[in-house]
Design an enzyme around this catalytic site. Structure first.
Site, PDB file in Angstrom:
ATOM      1  N   GLU A  41      29.138 -52.694  12.376  1.00  0.00           N
ATOM      2  CA  GLU A  41      27.944 -53.263  13.007  1.00  0.00           C
ATOM      3  C   GLU A  41      28.266 -54.743  13.242  1.00  0.00           C
ATOM      4  O   GLU A  41      27.970 -55.603  12.419  1.00  0.00           O
ATOM      5  CB  GLU A  41      26.710 -53.104  12.103  1.00  0.00           C
ATOM      6  CG  GLU A  41      25.434 -53.499  12.835  1.00  0.00           C
ATOM      7  CD  GLU A  41      24.251 -53.615  11.913  1.00  0.00           C
ATOM      8  OE1 GLU A  41      23.280 -52.880  12.120  1.00  0.00           O
ATOM      9  OE2 GLU A  41      24.298 -54.450  10.981  1.00  0.00           O
ATOM     10  N   GLU A  67      16.420 -63.083   8.065  1.00  0.00           N
ATOM     11  CA  GLU A  67      15.881 -61.855   8.670  1.00  0.00           C
ATOM     12  C   GLU A  67      14.763 -61.203   7.865  1.00  0.00           C
ATOM     13  O   GLU A  67      13.996 -60.414   8.401  1.00  0.00           O
ATOM     14  CB  GLU A  67      17.013 -60.855   8.913  1.00  0.00           C
ATOM     15  CG  GLU A  67      18.007 -61.392   9.916  1.00  0.00           C
ATOM     16  CD  GLU A  67      19.035 -60.361  10.359  1.00  0.00           C
ATOM     17  OE1 GLU A  67      18.720 -59.186  10.435  1.00  0.00           O
ATOM     18  OE2 GLU A  67      20.175 -60.786  10.619  1.00  0.00           O
ATOM     19  N   GLU A 125      18.364 -51.331   3.450  1.00  0.00           N
ATOM     20  CA  GLU A 125      19.328 -52.419   3.668  1.00  0.00           C
ATOM     21  C   GLU A 125      18.755 -53.788   3.300  1.00  0.00           C
ATOM     22  O   GLU A 125      17.865 -54.289   3.998  1.00  0.00           O
ATOM     23  CB  GLU A 125      19.736 -52.423   5.148  1.00  0.00           C
ATOM     24  CG  GLU A 125      20.739 -53.502   5.497  1.00  0.00           C
ATOM     25  CD  GLU A 125      21.261 -53.390   6.928  1.00  0.00           C
ATOM     26  OE1 GLU A 125      20.600 -52.742   7.762  1.00  0.00           O
ATOM     27  OE2 GLU A 125      22.315 -53.958   7.204  1.00  0.00           O
TER      28      GLU A 125
HETATM   29  C1  LER Z   1      20.118 -56.361  10.972  1.00  0.00           C
HETATM   30  O1  LER Z   1      20.636 -57.612  10.762  1.00  0.00           O
HETATM   31  C2  LER Z   1      20.990 -55.326  10.393  1.00  0.00           C
HETATM   32  O2  LER Z   1      21.906 -55.599   9.673  1.00  0.00           O
HETATM   33  C3  LER Z   1      20.675 -53.959  10.732  1.00  0.00           C
HETATM   34  O3  LER Z   1      21.580 -53.086  10.171  1.00  0.00           O
HETATM   35  C4  LER Z   1      19.271 -53.675  10.269  1.00  0.00           C
HETATM   36  O4  LER Z   1      18.573 -52.886  11.109  1.00  0.00           O
HETATM   37 MN    MN Z   2      23.342 -54.104   9.006  1.00  0.00          MN
END
Ligand code: LER
Ligand code: MN
Length: 269
Positions: free
Chosen positions: A247, A159, A153
């Protein structure tokens, strides 16, 4: 395309972008009730959830396991593939290998997000990318042995300082000639880093293996200002048949975020 919703069992990740928290049976019931196809699980470690119990919960509710996040290795143990010391890097690899062994029997891929780490001090960017490449190469073999997939990812600039865009992710993976590693397109990170989300997805094509379905502000799709129509069109054009997995922040609360997600999914897909 299929729908999924996230559940975190990691107290240290509190405040993070997960719809449901702590109570796995309740999250599975809610996912079924709302009509999701699957849950995406963020567990504290490879031994934290009893596989037989998880199998029962998935079967009882007629849902699948979309993916397993490995970020607990970072948030709980400060492990990463680009740590300066070899012992930490080896432990990071071992942690994710064991996550693969946990996830594979459910047909679920594992996610490499925050475990990629960031370069700093003596570890320059080229060195960090080599460490990351080495880890992905080894995980590719492990995923092949266990017949599953690793989802790498790209994250936004706040980040990680390694790979921010799908194009850079494709370049990294193409250079490794891996067979079982695909990209995770997180629409929230992409909103920050990409010039055009739909065009980036079209360019990444077959490399796209999973999607984090989030609006511009990381709330449920429909609660921000991202235009999802061209995004879904692009995903159709590349023949993407995987998950759109929420998410997102549990805003204004978990149930409302889950409901808004599935409503948006049904309108868009
Ligand atoms: C963190 O920002 C994220 O998007 C997660 O999916 C990564 O572990
Ligand atoms: Mn993510």
């Amino acid at each position: 395309m299929k729908s999924a919703v996230t559940i975190s069992l990691v107290p240290e990740a509190r405040g993070g972008p997960f719809v449901f928290w702590d109570d796995l049976p309740a999250a599975c019931r809610k996912a079924k009730e709302l009509g999701f196809d699957a849950i995406e699980l963020f567990p504290p470690g490879p031994d934290a959830v009893d596989p037989a119990e998880l199998r029962g919960l998935l079967d009882d509710n007629g849902i699948s396991l979309a993916a397993v996040g490995t970020g607990a290795g970072w948030v709980k143990h400060k492990l990463s593939f680009t740590a300066p010391d070899e012992t930490t890097r080896d432990k990071a690899l071992d942690f994710v290998k064991r996550m693969i062994e946990f996830a594979a029997p459910f047909g679920a891929p594992v996610i490499i997000g925050s475990m990629q780490g960031r370069f700093a001090d003596a570890i320059t960017k080229p060195i960090a990318l080599r460490y990351l490449g080495n880890a992905l190469f080894k995980l590719d073999l492990h995923a092949g042995d266990f017949e599953t997939t690793v989802l790498y990812e790209p994250l936004n600039r706040y980040e990680t300082n390694l790979v921010h865009t799908l194009a850079d992710g494709v370049a990294l993976l193409a250079g490794l000639t891996v067979q079982h590693v695909k990209l995770l397109a997180d629409l929230y990170h992409m909103n920050i880093e990409e010039v055009n989300l739909a065009e980036s997805l079209l360019a990444a094509g077959d490399y796209v293996g999973h999607v984090h379905f989030a609006d511009s502000n990381r709330r449920a799709v429909g609660m921000g200002h991202t235009d999802f129509v061209p995004i879904v069109k692009a995903l159709r054009e590349i023949g993407y048949e995987g998950y759109l997995s929420a998410e997102v922040l549990p805003f204004p609360d978990s149930d409302a975020a889950a409901l808004k997600t599935i409503e948006s999914f049904r309108t868009l897909v």
